[in-house]
Enzyme design. Sequence first.
Site, PDB file in Angstrom:
ATOM      1  CG  ASN A  90      41.739  38.319  42.611  1.00  0.00           C
ATOM      2  OD1 ASN A  90      42.098  38.779  43.687  1.00  0.00           O
ATOM      3  ND2 ASN A  90      41.978  38.932  41.457  1.00  0.00           N
ATOM      4  CB  SER A 145      38.996  42.798  52.315  1.00  0.00           C
ATOM      5  OG  SER A 145      39.380  44.003  52.957  1.00  0.00           O
ATOM      6  CE1 TYR A 173      36.571  45.260  48.465  1.00  0.00           C
ATOM      7  CE2 TYR A 173      37.416  45.605  50.684  1.00  0.00           C
ATOM      8  CZ  TYR A 173      37.558  45.095  49.411  1.00  0.00           C
ATOM      9  OH  TYR A 173      38.698  44.389  49.080  1.00  0.00           O
ATOM     10  CB  ALA A 175      28.260  44.068  53.743  1.00  0.00           C
ATOM     11  CB  SER A 176      30.693  42.375  49.286  1.00  0.00           C
ATOM     12  OG  SER A 176      31.960  43.014  49.298  1.00  0.00           O
ATOM     13  CE  LYS A 177      36.585  41.394  48.643  1.00  0.00           C
ATOM     14  NZ  LYS A 177      37.011  40.404  47.624  1.00  0.00           N
ATOM     15  CB  ILE A 206      47.736  45.545  48.491  1.00  0.00           C
ATOM     16  CG1 ILE A 206      47.359  44.201  49.136  1.00  0.00           C
ATOM     17  CG2 ILE A 206      48.822  45.353  47.430  1.00  0.00           C
ATOM     18  CD1 ILE A 206      48.485  43.495  49.846  1.00  0.00           C
TER      19      ILE A 206
END
Length: 262
Positions: A90, A145, A173, A175-177, A206
């Site tokens: 997480n 995400s 963000y 690209a990492s996910k 969220i």
Amino acid sequence: MNRFSLEGKRVVVTGAAGILGQVFCRELLDSGAHVVAIDAQQAALDALREQLPSDRLEVHCADIRERAQIAEIRASLMARHGRIDGLLNNAATKSPNFFEPFETFPLEDWDHVMSVNLKGAMVCCQEFGAVMAEQGHGSVVNVLSIYGIAAPDQRIYEGSEYLGRTINTPAVYSASKAGLWGLTHYLSSYWGQRNVRVNALTPGGIQSGQNQTFTDRYSQRVPMGRMGQADDLVGALVYLMSDASSYVTGQNIVVDGGLTAW
């Protein structure tokens, strides 16, 4: 319904003291699990222990990018419990220049975010997932995400703020996910015959501190007409971590109110 119980399972949670991590730890405890909470912030872990007083919660302050630290936690768990049943990747991070435009986004910030969001998850899969493969059972859940599977709508960010700061969703963000989704797919096949299931849980936006401008614009993009709450995610998490999903691997449960349906 007993198949949804996590009674007696040992589950490792990274980013355990964050906004989602706290809720995930609470739900795992409520479902009967022994939770091993890992976070890089000791003060936040202390607050988590106060918030969730339980003899089935243990906390460890560690940098998930550092193999030696994670290996030490893994060795300690095995010495005391003899097994690891689940891993919830997480943890995620921002960087000092996280909201810089793509054209000027610093490489050092790119490397920092990638090292936590993707490399850290890989290290945890190597250390904890390898134990599960050796045991012949286990469940890995990687938190993605929607912006790892779809592009953000740049139009919603004009006038948008988070805790008073102008925001956007940077390319690093996404690209990492997206990379974590690729790792999920790969490991589901790699460990499939060893009965280790590897799945993804993808939250939509969220509600956690965005201003009304962002909330309104984002909600207009969602068929259900609202942003998500952390509690909206826990049913899918328990399902993926429990025996109820014993024949489910390589999948991505998207909890986004229908955003990616449009």
